[in-house]
Each structure stands twice: as structure tokens, then as C-alpha cells.
Motif scaffolding. Structure first.
Motif, PDB file in Angstrom:
ATOM      1  N   GLY A 153       0.758  -1.238   0.000  1.00 33.31           N
ATOM      2  CA  GLY A 153       0.000   0.000   0.000  1.00 33.31           C
ATOM      3  C   GLY A 153       0.787   1.286   0.000  1.00 33.31           C
ATOM      4  N   ASP A 154       2.077   1.260   0.321  1.00 29.02           N
ATOM      5  CA  ASP A 154       2.855   2.498   0.357  1.00 29.02           C
ATOM      6  C   ASP A 154       3.728   2.679  -0.875  1.00 29.02           C
ATOM      7  N   GLY A 155       4.048   1.595  -1.567  1.00 30.62           N
ATOM      8  CA  GLY A 155       4.881   1.680  -2.749  1.00 30.62           C
ATOM      9  C   GLY A 155       6.376   1.625  -2.494  1.00 30.62           C
ATOM     10  N   ASP A 156       6.778   1.566  -1.224  1.00 33.64           N
ATOM     11  CA  ASP A 156       8.211   1.514  -0.902  1.00 33.64           C
ATOM     12  C   ASP A 156       8.634   0.150  -0.352  1.00 33.64           C
ATOM     13  N   GLU A 157       7.783  -0.857  -0.495  1.00 29.41           N
ATOM     14  CA  GLU A 157       8.059  -2.177   0.055  1.00 29.41           C
ATOM     15  C   GLU A 157       9.090  -2.916  -0.797  1.00 29.41           C
ATOM     16  N   ALA A 158      10.034  -3.585  -0.137  1.00 30.77           N
ATOM     17  CA  ALA A 158      10.942  -4.498  -0.838  1.00 30.77           C
ATOM     18  C   ALA A 158      10.227  -5.822  -1.092  1.00 30.77           C
ATOM     19  N   THR A 159       9.312  -6.194  -0.181  1.00 34.65           N
ATOM     20  CA  THR A 159       8.507  -7.409  -0.330  1.00 34.65           C
ATOM     21  C   THR A 159       7.043  -7.049  -0.087  1.00 34.65           C
ATOM     22  N   VAL A 160       6.202  -7.331  -1.057  1.00 36.56           N
ATOM     23  CA  VAL A 160       4.769  -7.073  -0.922  1.00 36.56           C
ATOM     24  C   VAL A 160       4.112  -8.335  -0.372  1.00 36.56           C
ATOM     25  N   VAL A 161       3.374  -8.178   0.731  1.00 39.81           N
ATOM     26  CA  VAL A 161       2.651  -9.299   1.329  1.00 39.81           C
ATOM     27  C   VAL A 161       1.188  -9.226   0.907  1.00 39.81           C
ATOM     28  N   SER A 162       0.491 -10.346   1.044  1.00 41.93           N
ATOM     29  CA  SER A 162      -0.901 -10.436   0.614  1.00 41.93           C
ATOM     30  C   SER A 162      -1.844  -9.899   1.687  1.00 41.93           C
ATOM     31  N   TYR A 163      -2.955  -9.317   1.235  1.00 43.89           N
ATOM     32  CA  TYR A 163      -4.012  -8.924   2.162  1.00 43.89           C
ATOM     33  C   TYR A 163      -5.269  -9.745   1.954  1.00 43.89           C
ATOM     34  N   GLY A 164      -5.198 -10.697   1.032  1.00 40.11           N
ATOM     35  CA  GLY A 164      -6.359 -11.525   0.747  1.00 40.11           C
ATOM     36  C   GLY A 164      -7.023 -11.113  -0.547  1.00 40.11           C
ATOM     37  N   SER A 165      -8.221 -11.613  -0.762  1.00 35.22           N
ATOM     38  CA  SER A 165      -8.905 -11.405  -2.038  1.00 35.22           C
ATOM     39  C   SER A 165      -9.815 -10.188  -2.065  1.00 35.22           C
ATOM     40  N   SER A 166     -10.033  -9.546  -0.925  1.00 31.22           N
ATOM     41  CA  SER A 166     -10.958  -8.419  -0.865  1.00 31.22           C
ATOM     42  C   SER A 166     -10.284  -7.183  -0.272  1.00 31.22           C
TER      43      SER A 166
END
Length: 190
Positions: free
Chosen positions: A65-78
């Protein structure tokens, strides 16, 4: 000129402390194991001996959500019903725990966090008091500078041992439709 023994001893102790250095055990940007599927992990995952081989891994900053992540984690399908809790853990080795006076954790988190050292809770930030679960919401949303400001926690020298140790952190959202999540942690031996 003759110097007394107490003076020489004091001089040696003072000069040796000038060369003492903090040791980065876990630098910011380190690789962490993480579980981002919204499931109840119970309490076993917090322990040093937990087998996290099936967990994903990636370098910090971890989140979305911030755009500065080295690794993007999941928040689910919704996007309106995101996972409340994401779990992170790391094991590390200390060659001689007796040489340190304590430890400093610097934590970047959005929104709430609970930190465990070798399975024992050592800090709770922006989380309710008392019993909580993987569906418990953080007490408030974190935004702007609070998301990037590292919060410090100091731990006693007895918190870690010579050999294998672990840090486990659960990050909680303040709402199921929260726009982002942030996690990074630095651990320094003092």
C-alpha cells in the motif's frame, strides 16, 4: 613516576570501554519469514524452535500500500475485508551473549505490533491490553511520519542467550479496509 594499581586498572577499564561497539544482529532491510494468509497461527510460531520452512520469505520493508516495500505481502482477495494480522519471524545466532549489556529493537510498524523474543512477549505497540487474537484490531490507525518512524524498545541482557535466538512480530490492522501495512525491524546488541 610510579602509577598505582587502582589507577592502572581504571585506565585499562576506561580504554577498553572506548573500543566497545554495538553489534547489529538484525539490520533494517533483513530477510524475514512471513505468513500472510490470514490464518490463526496460535502461539507455537513465536518460539525459537518453530519450523517455519513452509513460510514465505523476503527482505524488509515488508507490507503493501505504500509503494516503498521491498517485499509485498498479501491482504487476501478483498480490499474491503483484508487480513487483520500478518506474522513475521527471524532466527539469528549470538556467539557470546555475556558480552552485551542489553539490546535495542527499532521497529517500523503500521498499525499495531506485538513483539516476541524467544517466545516471550517483550513489547506491545498500539494494541489493546489483555488477551487478544489474530482477529484483534490495533487500537488506532498509523499514518504519515508514524509509519516511517522507528520506535525503540530496550531489552535486558538476559533476554537472549548464546546460540540460536528468535524475534517474532505480529502486525495488526486497525480496520479490515486499511490501505496499507508496514514492517521492518532492527535489533542491536549494546
Amino acid at each position: 613516576m610510579t602509577l598505582s594499581r587502582p589507577f592502572l586498572l581504571g585506565l585499562c577499564l576506561t580504554s577498553s570501554s572506548l573500543f566497545a561497539q554495538d553489534v547489529a544482529l538484525i539490520p533494517f532491510g533483513s530477510t524475514w519469514k512471513y505468513r500472510d494468509n490470514g490464518s490463526n497461527q496460535g502461539t507455537a510460531w513465536r518460539a525459537t524452535a518453530f519450523n517455519d520452512a513452509a513460510w514465505a520469505s523476503g527482505p524488509a520493508e515488508l507490507g503493501y500500500g505504500d509503494g516503498d516495500e521491498a517485499t509485498v505481502v498479501s491482504y487476501g482477495s478483498s480490499s474491503s475485508n483484508k487480513y487483520i494480522t500478518t506474522c513475521f519471524r527471524k532466527t539469528f545466532t549470538i556467539a557470546n551473549a555475556g558480552q552485551f549489556f542489553g539490546y535495542r529493537i527499532r521497529l517500523k510498524r503500521d498499525d499495531g505490533a506485538v513483539v516476541y523474543a524467544n517466545g516471550t512477549e517483550v513489547e506491545r505497540m498500539n494494541m489493546p491490553l489483555g488477551t487478544f487474537s489474530y482477529t484483534s484490531l490495533a487500537t488506532a490507525a498509523v499514518s504519515d511520519a508514524d509509519e516511517t518512524t522507528a520506535r525503540e524498545v530496550f531489552l535486558p541482557p538476559t533476554q537472549f542467550q548464546t546460540g540460536t535466538n528468535s524475534i517474532a512480530v505480529e502486525i495488526h490492522q486497525s480496520a479490515a479496509n486499511s490501505s496499507d501495512i508496514t514492517f521492518d525491524l532492527e535489533l542491536t546488541a549494546l
